[in-house]
Write a protein that holds these residues in place. Structure first.
Motif, short mmCIF file in Angstrom:
data_model
loop_
_atom_site.label_atom_id
_atom_site.label_comp_id
_atom_site.label_asym_id
_atom_site.label_seq_id
_atom_site.Cartn_x
_atom_site.Cartn_y
_atom_site.Cartn_z
N UNK A 21 11.19 6.20 -48.87
CA UNK A 21 10.25 5.49 -48.01
C UNK A 21 10.31 6.14 -46.63
N UNK A 22 9.17 6.53 -46.13
CA UNK A 22 9.09 7.13 -44.79
C UNK A 22 8.48 6.14 -43.81
N UNK A 23 9.06 6.10 -42.64
CA UNK A 23 8.59 5.21 -41.58
C UNK A 23 8.21 6.05 -40.37
N UNK A 24 7.13 5.66 -39.71
CA UNK A 24 6.67 6.35 -38.51
C UNK A 24 6.83 5.43 -37.31
N UNK A 25 7.13 6.01 -36.18
CA UNK A 25 7.22 5.24 -34.95
C UNK A 25 5.81 4.91 -34.48
N UNK A 26 5.59 3.65 -34.12
CA UNK A 26 4.29 3.24 -33.62
C UNK A 26 4.36 3.10 -32.10
N UNK A 27 3.21 3.21 -31.48
CA UNK A 27 3.14 3.08 -30.03
C UNK A 27 3.44 1.63 -29.64
N UNK A 28 4.27 1.46 -28.62
CA UNK A 28 4.65 0.13 -28.14
C UNK A 28 4.77 0.16 -26.63
N UNK A 29 3.68 0.54 -25.97
CA UNK A 29 3.69 0.72 -24.52
C UNK A 29 4.07 -0.55 -23.76
N UNK A 30 3.65 -1.71 -24.26
CA UNK A 30 3.97 -2.95 -23.54
C UNK A 30 5.28 -3.59 -24.01
N UNK A 31 6.00 -2.91 -24.90
CA UNK A 31 7.32 -3.37 -25.40
C UNK A 31 7.25 -4.74 -26.08
N UNK A 32 6.15 -5.02 -26.78
CA UNK A 32 5.98 -6.32 -27.42
C UNK A 32 6.43 -6.33 -28.88
#
Length: 74
Positions: A21-32
């Motif tokens: 299983x591969x996981x990608x980092x998602x954008x989280x600019x507001x740290x929510x």
């Protein structure tokens, strides 16, 4: 991130079962974004009990005919 899972169960499987299983980092600019804690015991579909030999088994699970399944319902 990649996760390698190997399942060895000689009574049930002719050979080991493997999945990656591969996981990608998602954008989280507001740290929510947060990883939520989850306990298998909170899921009513995971209703299991410990057997005398220490293994676990799903409640009311069997692979018999429909007639026997109807009799096994609480």
């Amino acid at each position: 991130m990649g996760v390698d899972v190997w399942v060895y169960d000689p009574p049930a499987l002719a050979e080991a079962w493997y999945v990656r299983q591969n996981y990608l980092k998602v954008s989280d600019a507001d740290k929510s974004l947060r990883i939520r804690y989850w306990n298998c015991g909170e899921n009513p579909n995971n209703s299991v009990f410990q057997t005398k030999d220490g293994t676990t088994q799903f409640k009311n699970l069997n692979f018999d005919t429909k007639d026997n399944k109807e009799k096994a319902k609480p």
